[in-house]
Write an enzyme that holds these catalytic residues in place. Structure first.
Site, PDB file in Angstrom:
ATOM      1  CG  ASN A   9      -1.705   1.244   1.414  1.00  0.00           C
ATOM      2  OD1 ASN A   9      -1.862   2.019   0.459  1.00  0.00           O
ATOM      3  ND2 ASN A   9      -2.208   1.471   2.616  1.00  0.00           N
ATOM      4  CD1 TRP A  10       3.447   1.152  -3.125  1.00  0.00           C
ATOM      5  CD2 TRP A  10       3.331   2.487  -4.915  1.00  0.00           C
ATOM      6  NE1 TRP A  10       4.129   0.544  -4.152  1.00  0.00           N
ATOM      7  CE2 TRP A  10       4.077   1.352  -5.261  1.00  0.00           C
ATOM      8  CE3 TRP A  10       3.121   3.473  -5.881  1.00  0.00           C
ATOM      9  CZ2 TRP A  10       4.621   1.167  -6.532  1.00  0.00           C
ATOM     10  CZ3 TRP A  10       3.648   3.295  -7.151  1.00  0.00           C
ATOM     11  CH2 TRP A  10       4.397   2.145  -7.462  1.00  0.00           C
ATOM     12  CE  LYS A  11       0.223   3.532   4.673  1.00  0.00           C
ATOM     13  NZ  LYS A  11       0.225   3.695   6.112  1.00  0.00           N
ATOM     14  CG  HIS A  97      -5.633   1.947   5.340  1.00  0.00           C
ATOM     15  ND1 HIS A  97      -5.159   2.929   6.173  1.00  0.00           N
ATOM     16  CD2 HIS A  97      -4.615   1.080   5.151  1.00  0.00           C
ATOM     17  CE1 HIS A  97      -3.893   2.663   6.466  1.00  0.00           C
ATOM     18  NE2 HIS A  97      -3.535   1.542   5.855  1.00  0.00           N
ATOM     19  CD  GLU A  99      -2.750   5.661   6.560  1.00  0.00           C
ATOM     20  OE1 GLU A  99      -2.792   5.730   5.322  1.00  0.00           O
ATOM     21  OE2 GLU A  99      -1.796   5.137   7.182  1.00  0.00           O
ATOM     22  CD  GLU A 169      -3.508  -2.555   7.386  1.00  0.00           C
ATOM     23  OE1 GLU A 169      -2.387  -2.747   6.907  1.00  0.00           O
ATOM     24  OE2 GLU A 169      -4.183  -1.541   7.156  1.00  0.00           O
ATOM     25  N   GLY A 175       2.634   2.018  10.736  1.00  0.00           N
ATOM     26  CA  GLY A 175       3.614   3.096  10.592  1.00  0.00           C
ATOM     27  C   GLY A 175       4.363   3.429  11.870  1.00  0.00           C
ATOM     28  CB  SER A 215       5.343  -2.094  12.053  1.00  0.00           C
ATOM     29  OG  SER A 215       4.988  -0.741  12.258  1.00  0.00           O
ATOM     30  N   GLY A 236       2.821  -1.224   4.273  1.00  0.00           N
ATOM     31  CA  GLY A 236       2.938   0.191   3.955  1.00  0.00           C
ATOM     32  C   GLY A 236       4.385   0.561   3.679  1.00  0.00           C
ATOM     33  N   GLY A 237       5.082   1.046   4.713  1.00  0.00           N
ATOM     34  CA  GLY A 237       6.448   1.566   4.574  1.00  0.00           C
ATOM     35  C   GLY A 237       7.394   0.644   3.804  1.00  0.00           C
TER      36      GLY A 237
HETATM   37  C1  PEP Z   1      -0.649   0.158   6.147  1.00  0.00           C
HETATM   38  O1  PEP Z   1      -0.738   1.376   6.066  1.00  0.00           O
HETATM   39  O2  PEP Z   1      -1.542  -0.556   5.670  1.00  0.00           O
HETATM   40  C2  PEP Z   1       0.508  -0.398   6.828  1.00  0.00           C
HETATM   41  C3  PEP Z   1       0.448  -1.642   7.216  1.00  0.00           C
HETATM   42  O3  PEP Z   1       1.586   0.448   7.029  1.00  0.00           O
HETATM   43  P1  PEP Z   1       3.020   0.055   7.657  1.00  0.00           P
HETATM   44  O4  PEP Z   1       3.433  -1.250   7.026  1.00  0.00           O
HETATM   45  O5  PEP Z   1       3.895   1.184   7.274  1.00  0.00           O
HETATM   46  O6  PEP Z   1       2.825  -0.089   9.124  1.00  0.00           O
END
Ligand code: PEP
Length: 256
Positions: A9-11, A97, A99, A169, A175, A215, A236-237
């Protein structure tokens, strides 16, 4: 065996050049995929067609949208409908999500409409759920997830639900660099699978892919991906650099 999925997920990140490099490098460095594993790039709207074109000849890779409108069509400036995504042949879309829930106030009613719009257009939702940190410290986390399931995806009939991928999640892990432990992840994934069996049946529970997100990175992926009820990750990251994303894809590939 349930489909194993590694979804990035690039956001709201990457220029078009960065996006092209990231996809090309990931494709070049990833092992050849079998039928058990699907790797997904969830990219911003303007990059969907570019991403789709770049991965066209690569088995085991596909794209997802990160969002869609809860409305069908009409005077909704700035929105992108599920039918538009379907017309581009986009097979997956994230819904719910944290966010979107927290920063854009998307509630159960809105998310249920999005699920329906996607399913009407034959797009599989990657539906996200997760508890806040206080819910965990108050030992309330199973109730929170049960409520999210019942108010959103469990309102779907059996045939619609069969197209849904679930991503658990925990909001406190997204994050933050603080991933759920193996015990915490397995407990929740098993709980979700049992809830699916109670709501639908054990066959449905057995076939539903449940991803972990929060994470997840090259250091903890092996432990998380090998858990009985974890079928992959929403990343994500660590999906923003080809080196780390390829490590996650390869970790899953080596396990299954
Ligand atoms: C996400 O935003 O779906 C996510 C899992 O982010 P991260 O891996 O950066 O925690």
């Amino acid at each position: 065996m349930r489909l194993k999925i590694v979804a990035g997920n690039w956001k709201m990140n990457n220029s078009i050049e960065e996006a092209q490099h990231l996809i090309n490098n990931t494709l070049e460095q990833s092992p050849k995929m079998g039928l058990n594993q699907l790797n997904i790039f969830a990219v911003p709207f303007p990059y969907l067609m570019m991403a789709k074109t770049l991965i066209a000849q690569n088995d085991g890779f596909t794209v997802a949208a990160q969002n869609c409108s809860s409305y069908e069509k009409g005077a909704y400036t700035g929105e992108v409908s599920a039918s538009m995504l379907a017309s581009l042949k986009i097979p997956f879309c994230l819904v719910g999500h944290s966010e979107r829930r927290n920063l854009f106030n998307e509630n159960a009613a809105i998310l249920y409409n999005k699920l329906n719009q996607l399913l009407l257009n034959n797009i599989s939702p990657i539906w996200c759920c997760g508890e806040q940190f206080e819910d965990r410290t108050n030992h309330n986390y199973l109730d929170v997830i049960s409520k999210q399931l019942n108010n959103e995806v469990f309102k779907l009939d059996r045939s619609s639900f069969s197209k849904v991928i679930i991503a658990y999640e925990p909001v406190w892990a997204i994050g933050t660099g603080l991933n759920a432990s193996a015990e915490q992840a397995q407990e929740m994934h098993q709980f979700i699978r049992n809830e699916i069996a109670t709501k639908y049946d054990s066959e449905m529970a057995e076939q539903t892919s449940i991803l972990y997100g929060g994470s997840c990175n090259a250091d903890n992926a092996k432990q998380l991906f090998s858990l009985t009820d974890v079928d992959g990750g929403l990343i994500g990251g660590a999906s923003l650099q080809s080196e780390s994303f390829v490590k996650l894809i390869s970790t899953m590939h080596e396990l299954y």
